[in-house]
Structures are given as structure tokens and as C-alpha cells.
Scaffold this active site. Sequence first.
Site, PDB file in Angstrom:
ATOM      1  N   ASP A 172      44.055  28.810  39.857  1.00  0.00           N
ATOM      2  CA  ASP A 172      44.669  30.029  40.140  1.00  0.00           C
ATOM      3  C   ASP A 172      46.012  29.654  41.232  1.00  0.00           C
ATOM      4  O   ASP A 172      45.693  29.469  42.280  1.00  0.00           O
ATOM      5  CB  ASP A 172      43.896  31.254  40.793  1.00  0.00           C
ATOM      6  N   LYS A 182      48.793  36.952  37.521  1.00  0.00           N
ATOM      7  CA  LYS A 182      47.918  37.719  38.377  1.00  0.00           C
ATOM      8  C   LYS A 182      48.305  38.342  39.502  1.00  0.00           C
ATOM      9  O   LYS A 182      49.368  37.986  40.206  1.00  0.00           O
ATOM     10  CB  LYS A 182      46.732  36.510  39.044  1.00  0.00           C
ATOM     11  N   LYS A 205      45.497  39.225  35.325  1.00  0.00           N
ATOM     12  CA  LYS A 205      44.149  39.190  35.923  1.00  0.00           C
ATOM     13  C   LYS A 205      44.581  39.922  37.333  1.00  0.00           C
ATOM     14  O   LYS A 205      45.450  39.665  37.856  1.00  0.00           O
ATOM     15  CB  LYS A 205      43.874  37.755  36.447  1.00  0.00           C
TER      16      LYS A 205
END
Length: 221
Positions: free
Chosen positions: A92, A153, A182
Site C-alpha cells: 500500500d 485506495k 480500497k
Amino acid sequence: MKQEEFVKYIDHSLLKPELTREDYIEGLNYAKELGVASVCINPHRLDLAREILADSDVVIGTVIGFPSGAHTTRSKVFEAIEAYANGARELDMVIDVGALKDGDYDRVREDIKSVVEATPACVKVILENAYLTDEEIAKGSELVEEAGADFVKTSTGFAASGSKVEDLKIMRQSVSDKVKVKAAGGLSTYEDCLAAIEAGADRVGISRTKKILEQMNSSSE
């Protein structure tokens, strides 16, 4: 939604800086017991994740350029390579937020692309929407896809605000079906998570997993 279905949306987050070794061990064992999609853990504890999740289907993830994104591309690439070598299979990463706001789209795209190409890992790109306009969220999402990343995300969870349904809808509409979404940051209830999923989230990053599951189960009784 049944618990066994919901847990497959969960990236169980272990990212608070004050977590102790025992906190990590407890969190990893809990994630393993639940069978969540993945654990997103600080990189200095990937050794524990490998040990505890060795015989589990839970994927190990970590963070890159976290939480500000204001790191050099070279340092993000190094982090990615080291994390992959240490067992992380999902990364991430935080974008260069300032560059996006500058309109320096080549810099943002190349930063992401460099991390994507550094390892075979799944790359989830954090836009940190709290600092962005709707137009910047849409453009950032497009750049994530252009760079070849797997997910876009919402947030790190460290900014003033986190995941918002309105932002998720923009993100989902701005990328093709090849790119997943996400939601993370500020998801403190089961209702928050369900709303995020209904808005297009394929994963939800949460640290209050136990509390949220308790809420979910009590509401279904």
C-alpha cells in the site's frame, strides 16, 4: 452479509506507531483466526507476520512511502523491494500528494509505475483524499490505472478525514474494472464498511475489526 463473506473484504490494519510486539502478535493471530483477506502491517514487523501466518491463506501486506508519500521514488522502490523480500505480497503505497496538486501528472505516474515494476506484488495506491478536490481524486485514480497498479485506495488513516462514500464513487467511476478500490480511514462501524462496499470498495482497511464484527453479529441477532 454473513461474517464469512464480510471477512474476505477485510485488510486488517496493524499500522499504529505505538503498537508493541505483543500487540502485533495478538493482531496477527486474530487475523489468522478470522481468515481475513490480508493483514497490512508496519514493515519492521514482517518477520512476525511471516512466522504467524505461514500456514494461513491470509495475505501479508505492508506500506510504502507511508504515511506522507513525500518520499523520493528511489526510497519507495527500495522499500518495496525490501518488503517483498521480507514476505509482503501486497504493498500500500502513498502517492506524491503535492505533485498531484501541482498538476505534475508525469511525476505522479512515474512514481507509482516505479513501485509497480519493482516487484511482482499487488500494489494499492493511496491518494489521501482528505487533501484533494473531487477533480484531483478522479485524476489521481486515472493515473493509478495508467501506472499499472492494482488498487486505488482512499486514505492512510492518518489524515484529518478518511474514507467517504462520495469519494469512493468518484474513484470507482474513474477507473476500469481492472482496477480495484480500497476504502480505509475512519471506518469505525459495520455500517461504514457496508456503505463503502456498496459504493464500490473491493477491500476495507480497518483496525477496529473485532468491534466491527461484534456490531455486525449483534445487529443480525
